[in-house]
Design a protein around this motif. Structure first.
Motif, short mmCIF file in Angstrom:
data_model
loop_
_atom_site.label_atom_id
_atom_site.label_comp_id
_atom_site.label_asym_id
_atom_site.label_seq_id
_atom_site.Cartn_x
_atom_site.Cartn_y
_atom_site.Cartn_z
N GLY A 558 7.55 9.69 8.09
CA GLY A 558 7.07 8.37 8.42
C GLY A 558 6.33 7.71 7.28
N ALA A 559 5.76 6.53 7.57
CA ALA A 559 4.99 5.76 6.59
C ALA A 559 3.60 5.50 7.15
CB ALA A 559 5.71 4.45 6.27
N TRP A 560 2.62 5.51 6.28
CA TRP A 560 1.23 5.25 6.65
C TRP A 560 0.64 4.23 5.69
CZ3 TRP A 560 3.63 9.69 7.73
CH2 TRP A 560 3.37 10.30 8.99
N LYS A 561 -0.29 3.43 6.20
CA LYS A 561 -0.98 2.50 5.32
C LYS A 561 -2.46 2.47 5.68
CE LYS A 561 -0.61 -1.89 7.89
NZ LYS A 561 -0.22 -3.31 7.79
N TRP A 562 -3.28 2.15 4.68
CA TRP A 562 -4.71 2.03 4.88
C TRP A 562 -5.27 1.15 3.77
CZ3 TRP A 562 -2.09 6.24 3.23
CH2 TRP A 562 -2.41 6.76 1.96
N LEU A 573 -4.64 -2.08 -0.94
CA LEU A 573 -3.74 -1.59 0.09
C LEU A 573 -2.98 -0.37 -0.43
CD1 LEU A 573 -2.29 -2.00 2.85
CD2 LEU A 573 -0.61 -3.36 1.61
N GLU A 574 -2.98 0.67 0.36
CA GLU A 574 -2.24 1.89 0.03
C GLU A 574 -1.14 2.08 1.07
OE1 GLU A 574 -2.76 3.99 -2.50
OE2 GLU A 574 -4.69 3.29 -3.29
N ILE A 575 0.06 2.34 0.60
CA ILE A 575 1.18 2.64 1.49
C ILE A 575 1.86 3.90 0.97
CG2 ILE A 575 3.34 1.83 2.50
CD1 ILE A 575 2.48 -1.01 1.82
N VAL A 576 2.14 4.83 1.87
CA VAL A 576 2.81 6.06 1.46
C VAL A 576 3.88 6.43 2.47
CG1 VAL A 576 1.08 7.52 2.60
CG2 VAL A 576 2.48 8.47 0.76
N LEU A 577 5.04 6.77 1.98
CA LEU A 577 6.11 7.34 2.79
C LEU A 577 6.17 8.82 2.47
CD1 LEU A 577 7.05 4.21 2.42
CD2 LEU A 577 9.23 5.07 3.31
N VAL A 578 6.20 9.63 3.50
CA VAL A 578 6.08 11.07 3.30
C VAL A 578 7.20 11.81 4.02
CG1 VAL A 578 4.49 13.02 3.32
CG2 VAL A 578 3.59 10.71 3.33
N GLY A 579 7.69 12.86 3.38
CA GLY A 579 8.67 13.74 4.00
C GLY A 579 8.39 15.18 3.66
N LEU A 580 8.96 16.08 4.44
CA LEU A 580 8.81 17.50 4.18
C LEU A 580 10.01 18.01 3.40
CD1 LEU A 580 7.46 18.98 7.53
CD2 LEU A 580 6.18 18.26 5.52
N LEU A 581 9.73 18.84 2.41
CA LEU A 581 10.77 19.50 1.64
C LEU A 581 11.09 20.81 2.35
CD1 LEU A 581 12.17 18.73 -1.05
CD2 LEU A 581 10.58 20.28 -2.20
N LEU A 582 12.33 20.97 2.83
CA LEU A 582 12.70 22.11 3.66
C LEU A 582 13.81 22.93 3.01
CD1 LEU A 582 12.87 20.31 7.14
CD2 LEU A 582 10.91 21.52 6.14
N ARG A 583 13.76 24.23 3.25
CA ARG A 583 14.86 25.10 2.85
C ARG A 583 15.73 25.34 4.08
NH1 ARG A 583 15.42 27.41 -1.63
NH2 ARG A 583 13.20 27.33 -2.18
N PRO A 584 17.04 25.08 3.97
CA PRO A 584 17.92 25.19 5.14
C PRO A 584 18.01 26.61 5.66
CG PRO A 584 18.96 23.97 3.35
CD PRO A 584 17.74 24.59 2.78
N LEU A 606 -4.12 -6.83 -3.79
CA LEU A 606 -3.84 -8.24 -3.49
C LEU A 606 -4.47 -8.60 -2.15
CD1 LEU A 606 -0.07 -8.47 -4.48
CD2 LEU A 606 -2.02 -9.26 -5.80
N LYS A 607 -4.90 -9.83 -2.04
CA LYS A 607 -5.50 -10.29 -0.80
C LYS A 607 -4.39 -10.82 0.12
CE LYS A 607 -9.15 -13.30 0.96
NZ LYS A 607 -10.14 -14.34 0.61
N ASN A 608 -4.51 -10.47 1.40
CA ASN A 608 -3.55 -10.90 2.41
C ASN A 608 -2.13 -10.51 2.03
OD1 ASN A 608 -5.64 -12.17 3.88
ND2 ASN A 608 -5.44 -14.01 2.61
N LEU A 609 -1.97 -9.29 1.55
CA LEU A 609 -0.66 -8.82 1.11
C LEU A 609 0.26 -8.56 2.30
CD1 LEU A 609 1.12 -7.72 -1.26
CD2 LEU A 609 0.22 -5.47 -0.65
N ASP A 610 1.47 -9.00 2.22
CA ASP A 610 2.46 -8.71 3.24
C ASP A 610 3.25 -7.49 2.76
OD1 ASP A 610 4.37 -8.59 5.15
OD2 ASP A 610 5.12 -10.64 4.90
N ASP A 611 3.04 -6.36 3.43
CA ASP A 611 3.63 -5.11 2.97
C ASP A 611 4.92 -4.76 3.71
OD1 ASP A 611 2.89 -3.18 5.39
OD2 ASP A 611 1.18 -4.48 4.98
N VAL A 612 5.36 -5.63 4.58
CA VAL A 612 6.49 -5.29 5.44
C VAL A 612 7.75 -5.03 4.64
CG1 VAL A 612 7.97 -6.12 7.29
CG2 VAL A 612 5.52 -6.60 7.36
N TYR A 613 7.99 -5.80 3.58
CA TYR A 613 9.27 -5.71 2.87
C TYR A 613 9.46 -4.36 2.20
CZ TYR A 613 9.38 -10.70 3.76
OH TYR A 613 9.37 -11.92 4.38
N PHE A 614 8.40 -3.79 1.65
CA PHE A 614 8.52 -2.48 0.99
C PHE A 614 8.96 -1.42 1.99
CE2 PHE A 614 6.45 1.60 0.16
CZ PHE A 614 7.08 1.96 -1.03
N ILE A 615 8.33 -1.40 3.15
CA ILE A 615 8.66 -0.40 4.15
C ILE A 615 10.06 -0.65 4.71
CG2 ILE A 615 7.99 0.55 6.40
CD1 ILE A 615 5.11 -0.19 5.72
#
Length: 634
Positions: A558-562, A573-584, A606-615
């Motif tokens: 998922g993605a998280w922001k704060w 504004l911080e935005i991070v998309l995170v995934g787990l690295l798995l061995r099959p 940035l002030k009043n940043l619209d972050d929707v497009y990145f996600i």
């Protein structure tokens, strides 16, 4: 009035100080007594520079007329009692007399102060109540005197005082001096060669330390033979001055010296303390309501309300001035945790005005987890067991299920841990902790999504957040672990539904190195001969060799922001998309194993940043090129 600035040229030899050093002394009366008596105390401020009204002094002292020998070891002149009385009289502090609680299975009855009777081991009947003192110390190898199946009956008759390790002897003396009858020491109060007794007593340690009236912390002792009373690292050689005040009815002497009134506290918290790096001692320190810490420089009192030093009048740290987790770096966990863990904090049973959100308690747990993993264990197999006491308190207060170091209600964010130094990490036996738990590897860990210092608590955003299905723990006999089972699992599994990227003939995963030699992942669409995703940072749990990543896959969580405050007019504004690295899975299993974590992060000021497009852009690519499925991780 005696308030005046006095210039003194000491003629006394002072250790590690020049003989001609000048000390400026400021004296003024304190109208707050320290021991409940009507005597007025005089406070002394001294510094190496001319005092100014706004100057921070280097030292603060209360006038204790009986304190004339400052070369003694901390604690050897009954200074514990003075420190306890000092805490009772700190302005605005509410001192609550210790209560009686259900006694541990066994304690050491220390005997009278004059030593006319040997200490002995007492086995308490069920339901017996009372008060006891606990001891935190380093074994330093094997302890020569312990309770075994053979010696338990002998110790009930009496324990030869001279056979006790020096640290134990001093703990007995302190307990007697403070007027308590019972002392709990793990090596003597748990049968060391009985697995059944250890399995029964270890989970009870949280109650033993939490309900104990006081904890004695032997911070300077590297082994149980070193003792608690040690010669001060730098004797507190004082300068004696006449002290006469007709107004305050004082005719005596005072003793002053240069230095910082809180000196030694940083050492208590740092590497110089034998306890600060030990994992088993961590929960003892956190759970104990009150601690007397014996340092090289001075004695300290630590509780949920304040930290006091032997040489200070005012608290070194006042809990009322702590702003929660944002100030965690400058205080002790005892100040942050007990206020949230001594009573139910969620639901109708929470006291008025004291409720906390589950998010707040989850944040506290993540703080505990990261601080705990920075400590050392002699046996890596104890990683979950040494924190079981604290985990039990959180599980009860939050009302959530504990899963091998993580809480089910906050499991997605809790999965986002990464090893701080993978080159020094090693895997722990898979039978002791699942790969998705931070307890599966040695070394310190940190969280990709922060739990403190942000203006707004991190929030999951976007439309592709993974969901957790089943989460099961199993015992050694293959049965499901019961509720509130904290240790002793043989395996665990976690089912997560989300988007999975598998290397195929169509999609290829490649690796690069950045200028810091960190691993960067890129995803290549073979059919279009195009890089569709890049700039993904990989953090392996163990090592940094890309040769070990040839067959791994990636599960998007998922993605998280704060946001963080930069000034009154702007935020970051911080935005991070995170995934787990798995061995099959291999031929022997149908489940995946975690081997690391992958992140894509942006930081914008940035002030009043619209972050929707990145996600939206990232999730659009993931939904088209990754497969939505359910994976089982063990």
């Amino acid at each position: 009035m005696i308030a005046q600035d006095t210039l003194i040229n000491p003629q006394l030899k002072r250790i590690k100080q020049r003989r001609d050093q000048r000390i400026y002394v400021r004296i003024y009366p304190s109208y707050t007594t320290l021991d409940g008596s009507e005597q007025t105390y005089l406070l002394v401020h001294c510094s190496s520079q001319q005092p100014k009204s706004d100057q921070t002094t280097l030292a603060t002292y209360g006038l204790f007329l009986e304190r004339t020998d400052y070369t003694h070891a901390p604690g050897q002149n009954a200074s514990e009692g003075s420190l306890v009385n000092k805490f009772k009289s700190v302005p605005s502090k509410t001192y609550e007399e210790p209560q009686n609680f259900q006694m541990p299975t066994r304690t050491i009855e220390v005997g009278p102060a004059d030593g006319s009777r040997l200490p002995r081991l007492i086995c308490h009947e069920a339901g017996a109540t009372g008060q006891w003192v606990t001891l935190s110390y380093c074994w330093g190898g094997s302890v020569p005197l312990k309770t075994t199946k053979k010696t338990i009956f002998q110790w009930q008759e009496g324990i030869p005082f001279d056979q006790l390790p020096l640290t134990f002897q001093h703990a007995v003396e302190i307990t007697r001096r403070l007027g308590f009858e019972h002392l709990w020491i793990d090596s003597l109060c748990i049968i060391q060669d009985s697995f059944e007794d250890w399995s029964r007593e270890a989970p009870r340690m949280n109650g033993i330390y939490r309900s104990g009236v006081l904890n004695i912390a032997a911070d300077t002792a590297r082994t149980c033979h070193d003792g608690i009373f040690t010669i001060r690292s730098e004797p507190l050689v004082p300068l004696r001055l006449p002290l006469n005040s007709q107004k305050h009815s004082v005719r005596s002497s005072m003793y002053v010296r240069s230095g910082d009134h809180n000196e030694g506290w940083d050492i208590i918290l740092g590497s110089a303390s034998s306890l600060s790096s030990r994992a088993w001692v961590f929960q003892e320190s956190v759970l104990s309501p009150r601690t007397l810490r014996y340092g090289k420089r001075q004695l300290f009192w630590e509780c949920s309300q304040c930290i006091l030093g032997e040489m200070s009048v005012a608290p070194l740290i006042d809990a009322s001035k702590i702003r929660g987790l944002a100030d965690a770096y400058k205080t002790s966990l005892k100040m942050l945790l007990p206020a949230g863990l001594t009573q139910p904090l969620i639901g109708k049973d929470a006291p008025r005005g004291k409720t906390r959100s589950r998010v707040g308690l989850y944040n506290l747990w993540l703080l505990v987890m990261t601080k705990y993993t920075q400590r050392k264990l002699t046996y890596s197999s104890d990683k979950l067991a040494a924190l079981a006491g604290v985990a039990s308190f959180f599980e009860t207060r939050i009302g959530d299920r504990y899963l091998a170091g993580l809480f089910e209600g906050d499991i997605l964010r809790s999965l986002l841990w990464r090893v701080m130094d993978p080159t020094q990490a090693a895997a722990i036996n898979p039978a002791l902790a699942p790969s998705w738990s931070w307890a599966s590897v040695t070394g310190a860990v940190e969280l990709e999504v922060p739990f403190t210092a942000s203006i707004v608590t991190p929030q999951a955003v976007g439309n592709l957040t993974a969901s957790v299905g089943r989460a099961d723990l199993y015992l050694h006999d293959g049965s499901n672990a019961p509720a509130q089972h904290l240790t002793g699992i043989s395996r665990a599994m976690l089912e997560i539904e989300g988007y999975l990227l598998l290397p195929t003939a169509k999609t290829k995963i490649g690796y690069d190195r950045d200028r810091l030699n960190e691993i960067i992942l890129r995803i290549h669409d073979q059919t279009r001969n195009k890089v569709i995703m890049s700039g993904i940072s990989l953090h392996c749990d163990i090592g940094k060799d890309t040769d070990d990543l040839t067959d791994v896959c990636l599960l998007h969580l998922g993605a998280w922001k704060w946001t963080f405050g930069l000034s009154k007019r702007s935020t970051r504004l911080e935005i991070v998309l995170v995934g787990l690295l798995l061995r099959p899975p291999d031929s022997s299993s149908t489940a995946y194993r975690r081997v690391g974590i992958a992140t894509t992060k942006i930081s914008l000021q940035l002030k009043n940043l619209d972050d929707v497009y990145f996600i939206e852009d990232m999730e659009k690519t993931i939904s088209k090129t990754w497969d939505k499925t359910v994976v089982t991780i063990i």
